[in-house]
Design a protein around this motif. Sequence first.
Motif, short mmCIF file in Angstrom:
data_model
loop_
_atom_site.label_atom_id
_atom_site.label_comp_id
_atom_site.label_asym_id
_atom_site.label_seq_id
_atom_site.Cartn_x
_atom_site.Cartn_y
_atom_site.Cartn_z
N LYS A 232 98.12 0.17 42.95
CA LYS A 232 98.02 1.56 42.49
C LYS A 232 97.90 2.56 43.65
O LYS A 232 97.84 3.76 43.42
CB LYS A 232 96.83 1.71 41.55
CG LYS A 232 96.97 0.90 40.28
CD LYS A 232 95.77 1.09 39.35
CE LYS A 232 95.95 0.28 38.07
NZ LYS A 232 94.80 0.45 37.14
N LYS A 233 97.89 2.06 44.86
CA LYS A 233 97.74 2.95 46.00
C LYS A 233 99.05 3.65 46.30
O LYS A 233 100.11 3.02 46.34
CB LYS A 233 97.28 2.16 47.22
CG LYS A 233 96.90 3.01 48.42
CD LYS A 233 96.33 2.14 49.53
CE LYS A 233 95.90 2.98 50.72
NZ LYS A 233 95.34 2.12 51.80
N SER A 234 99.01 4.95 46.49
CA SER A 234 100.22 5.71 46.78
C SER A 234 99.89 6.81 47.78
O SER A 234 99.57 7.94 47.41
CB SER A 234 100.81 6.32 45.50
OG SER A 234 102.01 7.02 45.78
N TYR A 334 111.88 1.84 48.23
CA TYR A 334 110.68 2.00 47.41
C TYR A 334 110.30 0.65 46.82
O TYR A 334 111.13 -0.26 46.70
CB TYR A 334 110.89 3.05 46.30
CG TYR A 334 111.93 2.71 45.26
CD1 TYR A 334 111.61 1.96 44.12
CD2 TYR A 334 113.24 3.18 45.38
CE1 TYR A 334 112.57 1.67 43.15
CE2 TYR A 334 114.20 2.90 44.43
CZ TYR A 334 113.86 2.14 43.32
OH TYR A 334 114.80 1.86 42.37
N LEU A 335 109.04 0.51 46.47
CA LEU A 335 108.53 -0.69 45.82
C LEU A 335 108.48 -0.47 44.32
O LEU A 335 108.25 0.65 43.85
CB LEU A 335 107.14 -1.02 46.34
CG LEU A 335 107.06 -1.46 47.80
CD1 LEU A 335 105.61 -1.40 48.29
CD2 LEU A 335 107.61 -2.88 47.97
N ALA A 336 108.65 -1.55 43.57
CA ALA A 336 108.58 -1.45 42.11
C ALA A 336 107.23 -0.90 41.66
O ALA A 336 107.13 -0.29 40.60
CB ALA A 336 108.81 -2.82 41.48
N SER A 337 106.20 -1.10 42.47
CA SER A 337 104.86 -0.61 42.14
C SER A 337 104.66 0.87 42.45
O SER A 337 103.62 1.44 42.11
CB SER A 337 103.81 -1.44 42.89
OG SER A 337 104.17 -1.59 44.25
N ASP A 338 105.63 1.53 43.11
CA ASP A 338 105.49 2.95 43.43
C ASP A 338 106.87 3.59 43.61
O ASP A 338 107.21 4.03 44.70
CB ASP A 338 104.64 3.14 44.69
CG ASP A 338 104.33 4.60 44.97
OD1 ASP A 338 104.43 5.43 44.05
OD2 ASP A 338 103.99 4.92 46.14
#
Length: 381
Positions: A232-234, A334-338
Motif C-alpha cells: 500500500k506504500k506509494s 509501474y507495479l500492479a500494486s500501484d
Amino acid sequence: MSSAAFRGRRGVAAVLAVVAIVVAALVVYLSRASAEPATESAGAGSALAPASAAAPAAPSDPSGALSSAGASPAPPASAKTTPKAPATGWVAVDKAAWKAQADAYQALKADPVPAGVGNLAEFRADCSYSHSAADDPIVFPGLPGASHMHSFIGNAATKASTTVEDLQRYTATSCKPVQDHSAYWVPTLYDNKTGKPVETTGFRVYYRSMMNTSAGQMPMPTGLRMIAGDAKKSVPTPRGAQGQFYCAFYGPGDLDGIARSTNGNWPICGDGATFHFMLQFPDCWDGEHLDSPNHKDHVAYGYNNTCPADHPVKIPAITFDIQYGVKGQPEGYYLASDKDGKSASSMHGDAFVVWDTATMNSRTRNCIQQRRTCDDFGYQR
C-alpha cells in the motif's frame, strides 16, 4: 549475482534496514502462550502438517535460474477435488511436527566440508517465472481474482486456495533444487509505455545468516508464510531512494542509472546492466505461528546480533534477488500494486515456505550452521 558480490555491497542500502542479528534461543519447542492481537488484514494458509541490504554490483546469473520440473505436476483443471478452506489469521504451528523436525535437525551431523568452500553462511534456490494470476493465497486465501496481479515463482500449483498440503503434494517447480516446493510471488511489473507485463528473467532466493554467529540456528518450519515490503506504500522513488529498483552490472557502474524516467521513479541503466530488486525477509520467528493477521507479526528482524525475546527462534533469512531483462525507458514502469502512483515503493514479496524437510534440515546444518557457502545443490566450490 554471486554471493560474494552481494556481501561486498550489502552495506549500500536498497531495501534493508536490518542486517545485524545474532544468537537466540537454541530451540524453542513452542511452549509459550501466544497473545492474539487483533489486526485488520486477513491471514492465510493451513495449519502445518509435517512434512536493504544494499544493491550488489552483479546481477543474478540468469543461467542459474532456469525452470526445473518437480516430481509431481499440478492437478489438471478438470480434476474434481474437494478444496480445503485455507486457515486465516493466527495460524498455529503443528507443535508435534515442528518438534519432530527440530529433533531431527539437532540429531543431524554436518557433512564434511570439501576444500575451497567459501565462508558465507547461506544456501539458495535459483528459480524462474512460473505463472501470473490475480491471486494471493496469503492475503486473500480462497478468493481467486481478489488481488492485484502477481507473478508467481516456484511451485506451479500455486493459486488462491493453495494450502501447505497442496505445496507438499504438487511439487512441480520452476526452482532448483526441486526439493524446494515453496511458492514465492511479487506484484507484476508493467511497461508504462505499452501496458504489457515485464516478467522476471532471474529470481534467486537466498537462505542465509545475517548474524555474525550461527549459534542457536534452526531451520525453516514447514508451512511458514510471510510478507516483506508494503503493497500500500506509494511514495516517490527518486535517485538514491530506499526501496527503488537499481541497475546491476558485472563490474563498475551507476546503480541509480545513467538517467531516470520522466517521473524520476525508475532508473535507466547503462550498457551491460539490467533492472534488479533486492527484498529482505525477517530472520526471527515466534516459534508458535505459521502466519499472523497482518502476515508479519509472527516473525521479526533481528537487531544487534540477536533475536527479540518474543521471537526467539533464529531461522534462515530469505532474500529475494530479482532480475528483470529491461534497461529502463523515459516512460518508466509501474507495479500492479500501484498503477496510479507509478513508483517502486509498493514493491513487496510473499514467501510460502515448503521444502522437503530433510533437505531444509541438512542445508541449514551444513551451510548456515557451519557458515559455509552453498549453491542450489550443496557446498559451492
